[in-house]
Design an enzyme around this catalytic site. Structure first.
Site, PDB file in Angstrom:
ATOM      1  N   VAL A  92       0.956  -1.186  -0.174  1.00 16.10           N
ATOM      2  CA  VAL A  92      -0.142   0.126   0.084  1.00 16.10           C
ATOM      3  C   VAL A  92       1.147   1.258   0.230  1.00 16.10           C
ATOM      4  CG1 VAL A  92      -1.896   1.321   1.307  1.00 16.10           C
ATOM      5  CG2 VAL A  92      -1.618  -1.264   1.354  1.00 16.10           C
ATOM      6  N   CYS A  93       0.877   2.062  -1.187  1.00 15.49           N
ATOM      7  CA  CYS A  93       1.612   2.981  -1.248  1.00 15.49           C
ATOM      8  C   CYS A  93       1.063   4.450  -0.628  1.00 15.49           C
ATOM      9  CB  CYS A  93       1.989   3.325  -2.672  1.00 15.49           C
ATOM     10  SG  CYS A  93       3.049   2.284  -3.398  1.00 15.49           S
ATOM     11  N   LEU A  94       1.547   4.820   0.555  1.00 20.61           N
ATOM     12  CA  LEU A  94       0.932   5.949   1.260  1.00 20.61           C
ATOM     13  C   LEU A  94       2.011   6.629   1.870  1.00 20.61           C
ATOM     14  CD1 LEU A  94      -2.493   5.200   2.852  1.00 20.61           C
ATOM     15  CD2 LEU A  94      -2.194   6.713   1.289  1.00 20.61           C
TER      16      LEU A  94
END
Length: 454
Positions: A92-94
């Site tokens: 999850v790219c955050l």
């Protein structure tokens, strides 16, 4: 990990579990709060709408100085990338997770943030324009970009139904690829054991091993599926003509290296699988009554407890001044409550007499009751086939379910909440124009009048 950190994590979990946000849920096993399972329900008005997206959240010893590690689990076994920022591998790219470097100040992690803010941030990725989440496409507003976004949304919408709804329910119900049912295996839930009287020492070792799998959201999947079933079918009806069965998904410019969403449209098959799930849920609910009757014959403590709740109910209803409600047991079975609701005077339901069937699971409160309106009613909180959408404040007492059902039926000017849309047509009228609203209340009053015409 320090006691202070564990207390903070526990507090954050409890805050979400006791909150009113119907689009996120979290659970963990009591022995270790560091490992959390989270659920995000896809937002209304997006291609992710009412899909069940699961994540694992693992807190390290440096929390809250550093963010936890988050992994997406709804990936079709690592084969499906649901978003430019939610990879098929589960990444999850955050920026707040430290897995992506934001350009604006304040986007990085801080100890003031927590589990809830992480889940909200992930949910914000599930927008109506997911194409724009890919770096370099943030300002994609041209005609070609709009076309690509529409194509991207089309396949996300299809796969949300197939993977994040249908596969979840088929697994929870043991439905095999040919539609038959597998032998059900017991699993643990966030509520504990499935039968408070079962002698575990007599269990088969394979069954004992299956209990080690922590599956806290299965009952939630089932209840929400019944809420949103009509919406799922409407999605197929609306979008299947635009996407011919057997046609390929379009590949996006940023997809590649196995991190893709490949496949074909098969809405016809999805519709049949949705109907089969509903049939199995109906049979499962009916089976509760049979199982409950057997528990009563055995004089089980579960049956005795429900019987006691029923006996105490009239006094509680009097104290609550709910004089327009009557409840009895079907065939003296404490696992089936028949509720009669008399329309409150000076309301749109005035004069109506409505019967509801409350099916109680032998695993209550681990499995929550399923409530169906047996008398037809046109109501925004009741689906076309009678499923009632309500929220008990304290779910472990059936009296609280009764009160919450009444509150749901009697609310006439509620705030709009897209998470509770179980009757799309009625909802559209109630929150439409003044003319639409009048039409809604006319149909509501008419359904009350019809209850006394026969």
């Amino acid at each position: 990990m320090s006691n202070q950190t564990i207390l903070r994590i526990s507090r954050e979990i409890t805050q979400i579990q006791q909150g009113s946000d119907l689009s996120i849920a979290v659970a963990c096993q009591e022995k270790d709060v560091r490992h959390v399972k989270a659920l995000i329900i896809g937002p209304h008005g997006t291609p992710y709408e009412y899909g069940f997206f699961e994540f694992t959240v693992n807190f390290g010893s440096e929390y809250p100085s550093k963010p936890p590690k988050v992994e997406a689990k709804t990936t079709n076994g690592g084969r499906t990338r649901f978003n430019p920022n939610i990879y098929a591998t589960g990444k999850v790219c955050l920026s707040i997770l430290g897995t992506w470097h934001g350009e604006r100040p304040g986007e990085e992690w801080s100890s003031a943030q927590g589990l809830e803010s992480i889940l909200w941030s992930i949910q914000s990725l599930m927008s109506s324009n997911p194409y724009e989440n890919e770096p370099g496409y943030e300002n994609a507003k041209g005609t070609e970009d709009k076309r690509l976004n529409d194509l991207y949304c089309a396949k996300i919408r299809h796969e949300t139904l197939r993977i994040a709804v249908i596969q979840k329910l088929e697994e929870a119900l043991g439905i095999q690829s040919d539609g038959s049912l597998a032998t059900p295996a017991p699993t643990t839930s966030q509520w504990g054991s499935e039968d408070d009287e079962q002698d575990e020492s007599q269990e088969d070792p394979l069954e004992m091993q299956s209990k080690l799998k922590f599956t806290p959201f299965r009952d939630l999947f089932k209840r929400r599926f019944l809420w949103y079933f009509e919406h799922y079918m409407c999605t197929i009806e609306e979008h299947s003509p635009k996407n011919r069965d057997g046609s390929d998904f379009s590949k996006m410019p940023f997809e590649g290296g196995g991190n893709t969403m490949e496949g074909k449209f098969r809405y016809g098959e999805l519709g049949k699988r949705l109907v089969r799930i509903k049939e199995v849920l109906r049979d499962e609910t009916n089976g509760w009554a049979v199982e409950g009757s057997a528990l009563k014959e055995r004089e089980s403590t579960k049956a005795a407890g429900l019987q006691r709740q029923f006996v105490q109910l009239p006094d509680y209803l009097r104290r609550k001044k709910l004089h327009n409600v009557d409840v009895e047991l079907e065939n003296d079975n404490p696992f089936v409550w028949i509720m009669t609701y008399f329309g409150k005077p000076s309301t749109h339901l005035d004069g109506g007499i409505f019967k509801l069937r409350i099916a109680v699971s032998p695993r209550f409160p681990g499995e929550q009751p399923r409530v169906k309106m047996e008398t037809p009613i046109y109501h925004h909180r009741v689906s076309k086939d009678g499923v009632v959408c309500y929220f008990p404040k304290e779910a472990d007492q059936l009296r609280n379910h009764i009160v919450s059902i009444v509150e749901a039926l009697e609310e006439e000017s509620p705030p709009y909440d897209p998470r509770t849309i179980v009757h799309p047509e009625a909802t559209k009228l109630l929150w439409g124009s003044e003319s639409d609203k009048k039409k809604y209340f006319r149909q509501l009053r008419r359904s009350a009048q019809k209850t006394t015409e026969e």
